[in-house]
Enzyme design. Structure first.
Site, PDB file in Angstrom:
ATOM      1  N   ASP A  29       5.917 -17.867 -43.302  1.00 27.54           N
ATOM      2  CA  ASP A  29       6.512 -16.535 -43.467  1.00 27.54           C
ATOM      3  C   ASP A  29       6.040 -15.588 -42.364  1.00 27.54           C
ATOM      4  OD1 ASP A  29       3.884 -16.679 -44.692  1.00 27.54           O
ATOM      5  OD2 ASP A  29       4.239 -14.673 -45.500  1.00 27.54           O
TER       6      ASP A  29
ATOM      7  N   GLU B 187       2.107 -16.032 -47.036  1.00 29.68           N
ATOM      8  CA  GLU B 187       0.734 -15.661 -46.699  1.00 29.68           C
ATOM      9  C   GLU B 187       0.596 -14.151 -46.657  1.00 29.68           C
ATOM     10  OE1 GLU B 187      -2.629 -14.684 -43.842  1.00 29.68           O
ATOM     11  OE2 GLU B 187      -0.532 -14.186 -43.681  1.00 29.68           O
TER      12      GLU B 187
END
Ligand code: ZN
Length: 483
Positions: free
Chosen positions: A79, A146
């Site tokens: 991400d 994350e």
């Protein structure tokens, strides 16, 4: 039309990074990139798994003759943070990142670039096709989400990975090897309040103009905390004026040092003149304490309004005393890593409602028992004040292990490849290594990456030359670890 990626080396790595910049992948919107990674594994004939959370592992067999070498995990998060300039038309949900070249850097037009952690992912993927690379069996681990709370790493199950050596490719400083990060623990305190009727002049107090910053990375700057500044001022008013306190509000995020705080107060007639005197002196004292870190702090006393009843005196005192005693700032420096903040806490948020105040402290430490100790102290403080403390969640840290085997070999390889000593560092903020290390006993880990500046902002850029050197170092380290 020329592409900003034309001619960039290492070619394999940059072609994977280019591909990743074309797939929308903001946190919690990783479906496209998960599908891409699984499709790629299939196309290359590699074994791959995805778990419930969306984390993907691709298993890359050893190069010939290295089959018996220990398995190494290469890890990054798929991400990215989606931040753009206010005038950018970019839609992170569907548009490719508008990458551009600027001298020695790649950056994006008005948006985050996603070099954090796209370059790390691309380096791991490049190894699939790189016929020069020498390595033992590899597990390429790509986590989701994350950036908004490390939830992907938290969801990994113990049977997802076989390796016990992990190279995290998510740090952003060329020449540095990271060996530790802080864990976090949030504490909520609910303090019951009683109110009573009282007349007087209603005034507002406002504290503003502070620098604030990240509650981990900037805690060592000694910057002022707006909630603390407000509490100190109200304490002086209490001593001089028989202060009536109505409401307090300050801070809004657990991971930011509060930059603003306000209070509604009531003063007896004649109290205003005393309050102005107190304020003049307080401003001087603030300059003495924070003239350097926060030269622009403003404390203002203005007209107030509303008719919310004031807190009764015991409630006022318990709330103010709690805020005065609540810790904020650096609590300990690391005994392992010079210059690293080991333990800190941020008095992050205070709010008052009709019958209770809520206070949030966000604490960090790279040493688990030290973090527990800070939280224990906050619980004790809450009880002393007659409040109700609560553990509001957290995540584990990664305690530096200077005797790590992979660290010793990485330092050696760094010396050979670059001719320089690597800087050994730790970060006073969360990394996925903390969570992974806690789940997988005996996991030996380090973190490194290329030079990335201003991540999480539209100014994000990656130094092109550093990407090549990062990849060379990675390959040299993998060869060393397979020998
Ligand atoms: Zn990252």
């Amino acid at each position: 039309m020329t592409s900003p990626f034309d001619g960039l080396e290492p070619k394999l790595l940059f072609s994977y990074f280019e591909k990743l910049t074309q797939i929308p992948r903001c946190s919690k919107n990783e479906a496209g990139v998960i599908e891409y990674l699984l499709g790629l594994a299939k196309e290359k004939g590699l074994e791959a798994d995805r778990d419930q959370a969306g984390n993907v592992v691709i298993r890359l067999p050893a190069s010939p003759g290295k089959e018996s070498a220990p398995t190494v995990i290469l890890q990054g998060h798929m991400d990215m943070v989606g931040e753009k300039d206010s005038d950018s038309p970019h839609d992170f949900a569907k548009d490719p990142i508008p990458v551009k070249r600027e001298g020695e850097h790649l950056t994006a037009e008005g948006t985050t670039l996603g070099a954090d952690n796209g370059v790390g992912l691309a380096a791991a993927l490049a190894l699939i096709d790189d016929s020069d690379a020498v390595h033992g069996p590899l597990e390429l681990l790509f986590t989701v989400d994350e950036e908004t709370g490390l939830t992907g790493a938290q969801a990994i199950s113990a049977d997802f990975l076989q390796g016990r050596t992990l190279l995290n490719l998510d740090s952003e400083e060329e020449g540095a090897i990271y060996v530790g990060c802080a864990g976090g623990a949030d504490t909520h305190i609910t303090l019951p309040l009683k109110r009573s009727g009282r007349d007087g002049e209603r005034l507002g107090v406002k504290v503003s103009g502070l620098k604030g910053g990240h509650s981990g990375l900037d805690i060592n700057t000694g910057r002022a905390n707006a909630v603390k500044v407000l509490a100190l001022f109200l304490d002086r008013l209490r001593a001089r004026t028989g202060l009536g306190l109505v409401n307090i509000a300050g801070g809004d995020k657990h991971n930011a040092i509060p930059r603003e705080a306000t209070a509604e107060i009531v003063l007896d007639s004649g109290g205003r003149a005393a309050a102005d005197e107190v304020l003049a002196r307080f401003r001087q004292d603030l300059q003495a304490c924070y003239g350097k870190s926060d030269p622009d702090i403003v404390v203002e006393l203005g007209a107030g309004g509303g008719d919310t009843p004031v807190l009764d005196q015991p409630s006022r005192d318990r709330l103010l005393d709690l805020l005065l005693a609540a810790p904020h700032g650096v609590l300990a420096m690391s005994q392992q890593v010079a210059g690293l903040v080991e333990t800190s806490t941020n008095l992050a948020v205070v709010r008052t409602e009709a019958d209770a105040a809520t206070i949030m402290e966000s604490s960090r430490s790279s040493v688990a028992p030290a973090l527990a100790e800070v939280q224990g102290g906050l619980f004790a403080l809450a009880r002393l004040a007659g409040g109700r403390p609560e553990d509001a969640g957290g995540y584990p840290g990664w305690q530096p292990n200077m005797d790590s085997a992979v660290l010793a070999r990485a330092r050696e390889v760094h010396r050979k490849v670059t001719g320089r000593e690597a800087e050994i560092k730790a970060i006073h903020a969360g990394l996925e290594c903390g969570i992974i290390g806690e789940k997988f006993g005996g996991m030996d880990m380090i973190s490194f990456g290329p030079q990335i500046e201003w991540p999480h902002s539209p100014s994000e850029r990656v130094h092109i030359g550093s990407v090549g050197r990062f990849y060379e170092f990675l390959k040299a380290l993998l060869a060393e670890l397979s020998g």
